[in-house]
Design an enzyme around this catalytic site. Structure first.
Site, PDB file in Angstrom:
ATOM      1  N   LYS A 152      -2.700 -16.632 -12.429  1.00 54.34           N
ATOM      2  CA  LYS A 152      -3.169 -16.408 -11.066  1.00 54.34           C
ATOM      3  C   LYS A 152      -4.045 -15.164 -11.003  1.00 54.34           C
ATOM      4  CE  LYS A 152      -1.481 -15.567  -6.362  1.00 54.34           C
ATOM      5  NZ  LYS A 152      -0.283 -15.357  -5.514  1.00 54.34           N
ATOM      6  N   ASP A 195       6.620  -8.028 -14.071  1.00 51.98           N
ATOM      7  CA  ASP A 195       7.451  -8.597 -13.012  1.00 51.98           C
ATOM      8  C   ASP A 195       8.365  -7.483 -12.520  1.00 51.98           C
ATOM      9  OD1 ASP A 195       9.161  -9.897 -11.329  1.00 51.98           O
ATOM     10  OD2 ASP A 195       9.775 -11.439 -12.759  1.00 51.98           O
ATOM     11  N   SER A 205       3.050   2.425   0.745  1.00 58.30           N
ATOM     12  CA  SER A 205       4.169   2.334   1.666  1.00 58.30           C
ATOM     13  C   SER A 205       3.714   1.499   2.859  1.00 58.30           C
ATOM     14  CB  SER A 205       4.630   3.735   2.080  1.00 58.30           C
ATOM     15  OG  SER A 205       5.713   3.652   2.981  1.00 58.30           O
ATOM     16  N   TYR A 252      12.969  -4.191   4.536  1.00 59.85           N
ATOM     17  CA  TYR A 252      11.589  -3.802   4.247  1.00 59.85           C
ATOM     18  C   TYR A 252      11.386  -2.322   4.560  1.00 59.85           C
ATOM     19  CZ  TYR A 252       6.463  -3.862   4.311  1.00 59.85           C
ATOM     20  OH  TYR A 252       5.138  -3.601   4.070  1.00 59.85           O
ATOM     21  N   LYS A 258      10.172   0.687   2.033  1.00 57.73           N
ATOM     22  CA  LYS A 258       8.935   1.430   2.269  1.00 57.73           C
ATOM     23  C   LYS A 258       9.206   2.928   2.459  1.00 57.73           C
ATOM     24  CE  LYS A 258       6.927  -1.085   0.878  1.00 57.73           C
ATOM     25  NZ  LYS A 258       5.770  -1.168  -0.058  1.00 57.73           N
TER      26      LYS A 258
END
Length: 322
Positions: free
Chosen positions: A61, A85, A159, A186, A190
């Protein structure tokens, strides 16, 4: 030659920020070069002569996505790809070991890759997906290659204004006892990206290596693939500031601008240990909403040191001070 005398803002693009900048001979590592901001970041840097090492989980990809990067490389710039990964520490360590074995220094590392608001899941090592991928994967990668960063080098951690959703939970980072909420997770990851930059900067600035965290802005990329339209609409409503200013999406070149500004254009002292947005170091703001500024807890040096210690314990690896 740099653009330190020019003023940039929310609408500035990568090409505007890097206008007249010569990066010939610079080696730069960018994670997440299979889509969106990572591809644009690599393109803008390679077009100014940088040799970019692009890391991606899916190399096929990434090869297709970065055709424009290779085609637009100039002044000796270029791109090579390496497998990474971030949701597997075995992969992270293999990537870092390969880079260390080559022994070629980096002038800049842009920790760009990440995931946003997926359903609850765990990485290959049993960490909550977002904390494990966005923070712990980069934590191990960057610390393992820290010796390749010499005086004048920088680390840029991507972030988000999403750090305002939540501080890191040092007692329950994997939601073992806390009900899982996608954006709380999330936000934790961050905030962790900022903490990591703050503590990495403290540990390495005496030898001339600086670190910063950046918020790219609201951009429609593959990062939002787990979000419904209803969730997206709610986020946009939240991103209107207290003055009622309408929110508008950034283009991908605008979104990647703060990363390259903080990495090669801004004075090191202006961004080291800071959180940047819209091509400037953000002010500390304690309030509701997602528009503008950085929450004070994110830059708290004690919290940053505590997260560092927790991260070392979680990954089973200690990284001594420089």
């Amino acid at each position: 030659m740099t653009n330190t005398t020019k003023a940039f803002g929310a609408q500035s693009t990568t090409d505007e920020v890097l206008d007249g900048v010569d990066l010939s001979g610079r080696r730069i590592l960018v994670t997440g070069v299979s889509a969106g901001l990572g591809v644009e970041t690599a393109r803008a840097l390679a077009a100014r002569g940088a040799h970019v090492v692009g890391a991606a989980r899916d190399l096929d990809k990434a090869r297709k996505a970065t055709e424009t990067v290779r085609a637009g490389a100039a002044n000796g710039g270029g791109l090579e790809l390496i497998e990474l990964d971030l949701a597997s520490l075995a992969s992270v360590r293999a990537c870092a070991d390969a880079l260390v074995a080559r022994g070629e220094a980096f002038d800049l590392v842009i920790a760009n890759a990440g995931v946003m608001a997926p359903p609850f899941g765990k990485t290959a090592d049993g960490f909550e997906t977002q904390f494990g991928t966005n923070h712990l994967g980069h934590f191990v990668l960057v610390n393992r290659i820290a010796g390749l960063l010499g005086p004048g080098a920088r680390l840029v951690n991507l972030s988000s204004a999403g750090h305002r959703f939540s501080d890191v939970d040092l007692d329950d980072p994997n939601f073992d006892r806390t009900p899982y909420a996608e954006f709380v997770a999330y936000g934790r990851s961050k905030t962790a990206n900022i903490h990591f930059a703050v503590e990495f900067d403290r540990r390495h600035r005496a030898r001339g290596v600086r670190a910063t965290a950046v918020h790219p802005g609201g951009i429609q990329t593959e990062l939002g693939r787990h979000m419904t339209q209803e969730t997206m609409d709610a986020l946009v409503a939240n991103m209107r500031n207290a003055g009622g200013q309408e929110f508008s999406w950034k283009t991908i070149p605008q979104g990647a601008a703060t990363s390259v500004w903080a990495g090669v254009v801004a004075p090191a002292e202006a961004v080291g240990g800071r959180y940047c947005e819209d091509c400037h170091a953000a002010e500390i703001v304690d309030g509701e909403g997602l528009r503008g500024g950085v929450r004070p807890y994110a830059l708290d040096p004690d919290r940053a040191r505590a997260l560092w210690a927790l991260s070392e314990a979680m990954v089973g690896e200690t990284f001594p001070e420089a």
